[in-house]
Design a protein around this motif. Structure first.
Motif, PDB file in Angstrom:
ATOM      1  N   UNK A 110       7.635  91.022  26.366  1.00  0.00           N
ATOM      2  CA  UNK A 110       8.364  91.683  27.446  1.00  0.00           C
ATOM      3  C   UNK A 110       8.014  90.937  28.730  1.00  0.00           C
ATOM      4  N   UNK A 111       9.011  90.291  29.304  1.00  0.00           N
ATOM      5  CA  UNK A 111       8.801  89.551  30.545  1.00  0.00           C
ATOM      6  C   UNK A 111       8.487  90.508  31.689  1.00  0.00           C
ATOM      7  N   UNK A 123       7.686  81.071  26.162  1.00  0.00           N
ATOM      8  CA  UNK A 123       8.176  80.902  27.539  1.00  0.00           C
ATOM      9  C   UNK A 123       7.500  81.872  28.506  1.00  0.00           C
ATOM     10  N   UNK A 124       6.909  82.923  27.987  1.00  0.00           N
ATOM     11  CA  UNK A 124       6.258  83.919  28.834  1.00  0.00           C
ATOM     12  C   UNK A 124       4.768  83.626  28.977  1.00  0.00           C
ATOM     13  N   UNK A 125       4.157  83.218  27.886  1.00  0.00           N
ATOM     14  CA  UNK A 125       2.704  83.070  27.836  1.00  0.00           C
ATOM     15  C   UNK A 125       2.221  81.864  28.639  1.00  0.00           C
ATOM     16  N   UNK A 126       1.292  82.056  29.572  1.00  0.00           N
ATOM     17  CA  UNK A 126       0.723  80.912  30.291  1.00  0.00           C
ATOM     18  C   UNK A 126       0.059  79.943  29.319  1.00  0.00           C
ATOM     19  N   UNK A 127       0.152  78.662  29.599  1.00  0.00           N
ATOM     20  CA  UNK A 127      -0.353  77.638  28.683  1.00  0.00           C
ATOM     21  C   UNK A 127      -1.855  77.723  28.470  1.00  0.00           C
ATOM     22  N   UNK A 128      -2.583  78.203  29.492  1.00  0.00           N
ATOM     23  CA  UNK A 128      -4.043  78.223  29.388  1.00  0.00           C
ATOM     24  C   UNK A 128      -4.577  79.402  28.576  1.00  0.00           C
ATOM     25  N   UNK A 129      -3.708  80.312  28.151  1.00  0.00           N
ATOM     26  CA  UNK A 129      -4.166  81.495  27.418  1.00  0.00           C
ATOM     27  C   UNK A 129      -4.625  81.113  26.015  1.00  0.00           C
ATOM     28  N   UNK A 172       2.557  95.926  40.352  1.00  0.00           N
ATOM     29  CA  UNK A 172       2.374  95.910  38.903  1.00  0.00           C
ATOM     30  C   UNK A 172       3.371  94.947  38.264  1.00  0.00           C
ATOM     31  N   UNK A 173       4.606  94.988  38.725  1.00  0.00           N
ATOM     32  CA  UNK A 173       5.634  94.079  38.199  1.00  0.00           C
ATOM     33  C   UNK A 173       5.292  92.633  38.532  1.00  0.00           C
ATOM     34  N   UNK A 174       4.745  92.406  39.719  1.00  0.00           N
ATOM     35  CA  UNK A 174       4.363  91.047  40.110  1.00  0.00           C
ATOM     36  C   UNK A 174       3.246  90.501  39.220  1.00  0.00           C
ATOM     37  N   UNK A 175       2.275  91.359  38.911  1.00  0.00           N
ATOM     38  CA  UNK A 175       1.191  90.926  38.020  1.00  0.00           C
ATOM     39  C   UNK A 175       1.728  90.519  36.658  1.00  0.00           C
ATOM     40  N   UNK A 176       2.768  91.207  36.198  1.00  0.00           N
ATOM     41  CA  UNK A 176       3.325  90.908  34.881  1.00  0.00           C
ATOM     42  C   UNK A 176       4.269  89.713  34.911  1.00  0.00           C
ATOM     43  N   UNK A 177       5.235  89.723  35.814  1.00  0.00           N
ATOM     44  CA  UNK A 177       6.298  88.706  35.777  1.00  0.00           C
ATOM     45  C   UNK A 177       5.909  87.418  36.498  1.00  0.00           C
ATOM     46  N   UNK A 178       5.278  87.521  37.652  1.00  0.00           N
ATOM     47  CA  UNK A 178       4.990  86.329  38.463  1.00  0.00           C
ATOM     48  C   UNK A 178       3.589  85.780  38.195  1.00  0.00           C
ATOM     49  N   UNK A 179       2.589  86.622  38.349  1.00  0.00           N
ATOM     50  CA  UNK A 179       1.213  86.161  38.145  1.00  0.00           C
ATOM     51  C   UNK A 179       0.873  85.964  36.672  1.00  0.00           C
ATOM     52  N   UNK A 180       1.558  86.720  35.815  1.00  0.00           N
ATOM     53  CA  UNK A 180       1.303  86.690  34.368  1.00  0.00           C
ATOM     54  C   UNK A 180      -0.173  86.923  34.047  1.00  0.00           C
ATOM     55  N   UNK A 181      -0.775  87.842  34.772  1.00  0.00           N
ATOM     56  CA  UNK A 181      -2.172  88.200  34.540  1.00  0.00           C
ATOM     57  C   UNK A 181      -2.299  89.462  33.696  1.00  0.00           C
TER      58      UNK A 181
END
Length: 387
Positions: free
Chosen positions: A172-173, A187-193, A71-80
């Protein structure tokens, strides 16, 4: 397509869409985890830790192989996924980010939300994060003359962090030991969003389809649950979607209430059957969070009593809803004793006139054992009821 469906059919749709009819309904591993969050629309985050926290419990119930680190990986690394506010603090699919923007704009236009806006403190907090990178509340030291207090007596910087978060300036990162790590949104939000503000009509359609996808069927009042000033625009969009045959309109047996679903979901009625297993639902599980729905469809008056004075509790401090097949049959009050590594069953209360079968007791025992393992407990103690 039916213009009326039975309560049994409605229960099937709800449990099917909620992922409670079969194991691994939406896949497994990180892909299944993301698919589960996308299907349900949100996963509520809660602070209570009598047993494993609500968000982990809700996900594990649908993903037996669930790993908290994923769950943490989806939020912090994958940003999905990202953390924001649904009807409460929640994890949401990143693809739905733009639908958090109306609330953020609404809050930004107010002088206060939970806390009065303090522009100087908010700018100070934002400047520090901009210069130093992601920070937690504890990284901001309170004034020397200020002592710690309850949540309503937070230090000014904590209030500023929360205001900036709710306004959308910060995200929240990730959470570390359940504490939020804040960073600038850009800085958190992926550019393609997609960050384009949705129109009221787009937002209404999002709420409609998200609710129907997650719940199987829903009426207007359920789609506007805790959403202000949306009823009229949703009603208009519902009419258009029905006319375009993107939604079906129907009644529940012995009810005048109008419900909506999609043709595809209704078609699945003949494809799924309920299994006779026991599932123990967290109080904040998506299936039971709207208590009136649980009463309407399942005839079960579920209550969470952690906020009720001890002397007035009927079911216990933190009772789970016990689902057997397609029927909610009991409240189960329990806690995980981390020191003793024991899952302690405090009280099992069946609904009025319910008589538990041997099959129920067998499945109940299996479910308890699984829950004990999930809570890192080696034994189950103080079970006063038949096992």
């Amino acid at each position: 397509m039916p213009t009326k469906i039975s309560r049994a059919q409605a229960r099937q749709l709800i449990l099917q869409q909620q992922g409670l009819l079969e194991d691994l309904p939406f896949g497994q591993g990180k892909k299944g985890l993301l698919a589960t969050i996308q299907q349900l629309g949100y996963i509520q985050i809660d602070t209570i830790s009598v047993i494993e926290r609500a968000h982990h419990h809700t996900l594990w119930l649908r993903l037996p192989d669930y790993q908290k680190d994923e769950l943490l990986e989806l939020q912090e690394k994958n940003k999905s996924i990202f953390e924001y506010w649904s009807h409460a603090a929640a994890y949401l699919p990143m693809e739905d980010f733009r639908f958090s923007l109306p609330r953020k704009r609404q809050i930004k236009e107010k002088d206060n939300y939970w806390f009065k806006r303090e522009p100087k403190v908010m700018q100070f907090v934002k400047d520090r994060i901009k210069a130093e990178g992601p920070l937690m509340s504890k990284d901001f030291k309170p004034p020397k003359d200020r002592k710690g207090g309850a949540w309503w007596d937070w230090k000014p910087t904590k209030r500023a962090l929360e205001n900036l978060f709710h306004e959308g300036e910060l995200m929240v990162l990730v959470r570390r030991n359940f504490q939020k790590v804040y960073d600038l949104t850009e800085r958190v939000l992926p550019k393609e969003v997609n960050t384009k503000m949705p129109t009221k009509e787009e937002y209404a359609r999002h709420l409609i389809f998200q609710t129907v996808q997650a719940q199987g069927l829903a009426q207007l009042t359920e789609m506007t649950y805790l959403r202000t000033n949306m009823k009229s625009v949703l009603a208009k969009e519902l009419k258009t979607l029905v006319e375009n045959k993107q939604l079906l309109e129907f009644h529940l047996e012995n009810s005048d209430n109008v419900y909506y679903s999609t043709p595809l979901i209704i078609k699945s009625l003949n494809d799924t059957s309920s299994s006779k297993c026991v599932k123990l639902l967290n109080p904040f599980d998506n299936t039971i969070i709207q208590r009136q729905r649980v009463r309407d469809f399942f005839g079960f008056d579920y209550k969470l009593e952690c906020y009720v004075p001890a002397a007035k509790r009927v079911f216990g401090y933190y009772s789970l809803a016990v689902l057997f097949g397609d029927e909610f049959v009991a409240h189960l009050d329990l806690k995980a004793d981390r020191k003793e590594k024991a899952l302690i069953i405090k009280k099992l209360t069946f609904k009025l006139n319910y008589k538990a079968s041997d099959q129920f007791w067998h499945e109940y025992q299996l479910s308890l054992k699984r829950l004990a393992v999930f809570n890192q407990c080696k034994e189950i103690k103080d079970i006063k009821n038949k096992m």
